[in-house]
Design an enzyme around this catalytic site. Structure first.
Site, PDB file in Angstrom:
ATOM      1  N   GLU A  39      -0.070   7.267  15.826  1.00  0.00           N
ATOM      2  CA  GLU A  39       0.132   8.621  15.308  1.00  0.00           C
ATOM      3  C   GLU A  39       1.512   9.161  15.643  1.00  0.00           C
ATOM      4  OE1 GLU A  39      -1.576   9.830  13.137  1.00  0.00           O
ATOM      5  OE2 GLU A  39      -3.449   8.713  13.273  1.00  0.00           O
ATOM      6  N   TYR A 122      -1.128  18.371  14.734  1.00  0.00           N
ATOM      7  CA  TYR A 122      -1.612  17.244  13.941  1.00  0.00           C
ATOM      8  C   TYR A 122      -2.081  16.099  14.834  1.00  0.00           C
ATOM      9  CZ  TYR A 122      -1.742  12.802  11.726  1.00  0.00           C
ATOM     10  OH  TYR A 122      -2.163  11.564  11.357  1.00  0.00           O
ATOM     11  N   ASP A 140      -2.191  16.914   7.962  1.00  0.00           N
ATOM     12  CA  ASP A 140      -0.825  16.419   7.870  1.00  0.00           C
ATOM     13  C   ASP A 140      -0.275  16.815   6.506  1.00  0.00           C
ATOM     14  OD1 ASP A 140      -2.176  14.762   6.138  1.00  0.00           O
ATOM     15  OD2 ASP A 140      -0.902  13.041   6.593  1.00  0.00           O
ATOM     16  N   CYS A 193      -2.500  11.086  -4.648  1.00  0.00           N
ATOM     17  CA  CYS A 193      -2.022  12.468  -4.814  1.00  0.00           C
ATOM     18  C   CYS A 193      -0.677  12.598  -4.107  1.00  0.00           C
ATOM     19  CB  CYS A 193      -3.051  13.431  -4.227  1.00  0.00           C
ATOM     20  SG  CYS A 193      -2.842  15.147  -4.748  1.00  0.00           S
ATOM     21  N   CYS A 200      -2.772  10.745 -11.181  1.00  0.00           N
ATOM     22  CA  CYS A 200      -4.036  11.446 -11.428  1.00  0.00           C
ATOM     23  C   CYS A 200      -5.048  10.565 -12.157  1.00  0.00           C
ATOM     24  CB  CYS A 200      -3.779  12.733 -12.199  1.00  0.00           C
ATOM     25  SG  CYS A 200      -2.767  13.919 -11.275  1.00  0.00           S
ATOM     26  N   CYS A 203      -7.315   9.034  -9.751  1.00  0.00           N
ATOM     27  CA  CYS A 203      -7.861   9.910  -8.713  1.00  0.00           C
ATOM     28  C   CYS A 203      -9.386   9.994  -8.783  1.00  0.00           C
ATOM     29  CB  CYS A 203      -7.273  11.310  -8.831  1.00  0.00           C
ATOM     30  SG  CYS A 203      -7.845  12.402  -7.511  1.00  0.00           S
ATOM     31  N   CYS A 209     -10.835  18.670  -9.486  1.00  0.00           N
ATOM     32  CA  CYS A 209      -9.523  19.150  -9.019  1.00  0.00           C
ATOM     33  C   CYS A 209      -9.114  20.423  -9.767  1.00  0.00           C
ATOM     34  CB  CYS A 209      -8.473  18.066  -9.231  1.00  0.00           C
ATOM     35  SG  CYS A 209      -6.792  18.597  -8.818  1.00  0.00           S
TER      36      CYS A 209
END
Length: 293
Positions: A39, A122, A140, A193, A200, A203, A209
Site C-alpha cells: 500500500e 487511505y 483512493d 472506470c 463503459c 462495465c 450507473c
DNA sequence: AACTCGTGGGG
DNA sequence: TCCCCAAGAGT
C-alpha cells in the site's frame, strides 16, 4: 433509492471474481506486513512498477523487525526509482515503530495504523480491510472516481474531502464481504472506470450507473492545473539522489554538481534533501545516503 | 486548503 | 512531442 443500489454488491463481486488481477499482495498467504508495504509503494505509483520492487523487498525483509534492522541507505537503494523516496524512509520508520511498540505485529486498528509514519486515511483503512478483513471504507483515487460517476453522475470526482469521501464509500459497503467489495471498487476504477477514456462497454454496473443514465456529461467544474515536472525541485532532487544511489562510497560535492547546471537550485535541493534525511554529510564533508557511513 | 514531493508509460 | 496521471501523505 440507496446509494448502494448504484453499485450492486453481487454484480461487482462477481465481476471481481472473474476479472481481478492476480496481484501477489492479494494472495491469502500474503502477510499483513506485505499488504502494508504494497500500500505504501502503491501511493501515487502504478502497479506494474511496484510489483518487482515489492517482491524483492519482501524476500529480503519479510517482517517489520527485519526491515527495521536495515539502514536507511539500504532501504533507499531497495526503493530504487519508485519515486517519492521519503515514502521509503517513512516505511522504515513505521517498521521500527511496529517492531518496538507493537511486538512486530502490524496493527489492525485504523487509529493505531494512522499513528504510524507514512500511513494516512487511505493506507490505514486499506491495511485494516485487506490484511484483516475489516469492514471499513477504503477510499483512493479510483473509488472517488467510481463513486463520482456511478453514484453522483459526475464525470470526475470533486476536490477530496476525507469526511465526505468516507461517508460516500461507507454507504456503499455491503454487510458481507465488505473488504473484497472495496478491493473490487478499486479494481473497477483501475481497469474499467479509468480517468481518461472509461471502457463503459465493459462495465459490470453500466445498468445502474448514474453518469451513464445522465448521458455521460462532461466535467463541468474548474479544471485543475496540470502538474509540471521538468525543471522543478522535484526533478533536481531526483537527479541528486540518483547519483548517490549509484555509488557505494560517499562522493564530493563536485560529483553532485554534475547532476544539475543551475547552482542555486542545485544547492537549495541538496539542502532540502539533507533536511529530509534523504542525504547525509560525512565528517569529512562528503555526501552519501543516510546511515551507511 | 493548497502545495510539495519522483518517475515513467501511454494517448 | 507533450501532457496526463498513477492504491496519498504531510505540512
Amino acid at each position: 433509492m440507496s446509494a448502494s443500489a448504484n453499485i450492486p454488491a453481487d454484480t461487482l463481486l462477481d465481476w471481481f471474481a472473474d476479472t481481478a488481477r492476480d496481484l501477489p499482495w492479494r494472495r491469502p498467504e500474503c502477510t499483513a506486513w506485505g499488504v502494508l508495504v504494497s500500500e505504501v509503494m502503491l501511493q501515487q505509483t502504478p502497479v506494474n512498477r511496484v510489483e518487482p520492487i515489492w517482491r524483492d523487498w519482501l524476500e529480503r525483509w519479510p517482517t517489520p523487525s527485519s526491515t527495521a534492522a536495515a539502514t536507511q541507505g539500504e532501504v533507499l537503494r531497495a526503493w530504487g526509482k519508485l519515486g517519492y523516496p521519503r515514502r521509503a524512509l517513512r516505511l522504515h520508520a513505521a517498521a521500527r515503530a511496529i517492531a518496538e511498540d507493537h511486538d512486530d505485529v502490524v496493527p489492525s486498528d485504523v487509529d493505531t495504523l494512522l499513528a504510524l509514519p507514512g500511513i494516512g486515511a487511505y493506507t490505514a483503512r486499506a491495511v485494516a480491510a485487506f490484511a484483516y478483513g475489516q469492514a471499513v471504507p477504503v477510499v483512493d483515487t479510483n473509488v472517488r472516481r467510481v463513486v463520482a460517476r456511478a453514484v453522483h453522475g459526475a464525470a470526475d470526482a470533486g476536490p477530496p474531502s476525507t469526511t465526505r469521501d468516507l461517508r460516500d464509500a461507507e454507504a456503499l459497503l455491503p454487510r458481507e464481504r465488505a473488504a473484497t467489495y472495496s478491493a473490487a471498487l478499486m479494481e473497477l476504477g483501475a481497469l474499467v472506470c479509468v480517468a481518461r477514456t472509461p471502457r463503459c462497454a465493459d462495465c459490470p454496473v453500466l445498468a445502474t450507473c448514474r453518469w451513464q443514465r445522465a448521458g455521460r456529461p462532461a466535467h463541468d467544474g474548474p479544471v485543475k492545473a496540470a502538474q509540471k515536472f521538468a525543471g522543478t525541485d522535484r526533478q533536481v532532487r531526483g537527479r541528486l539522489l540518483d547519483v548517490l544511489r549509484g555509488t557505494t562510497e560517499p562522493v564530493e560535492k563536485a560529483v553532485l554538481d554534475l547532476a544539475w547546471s543551475d547552482a542555486g537550485q542545485r544547492d537549495r535541493c541538496l539542502h532540502s534533501l539533507l533536511v529530509d534525511g534523504l542525504v547525509e554529510q560525512t565528517r569529512d564533508g562528503l555526501f552519501a545516503l543516510p546511515g551507511e557511513h
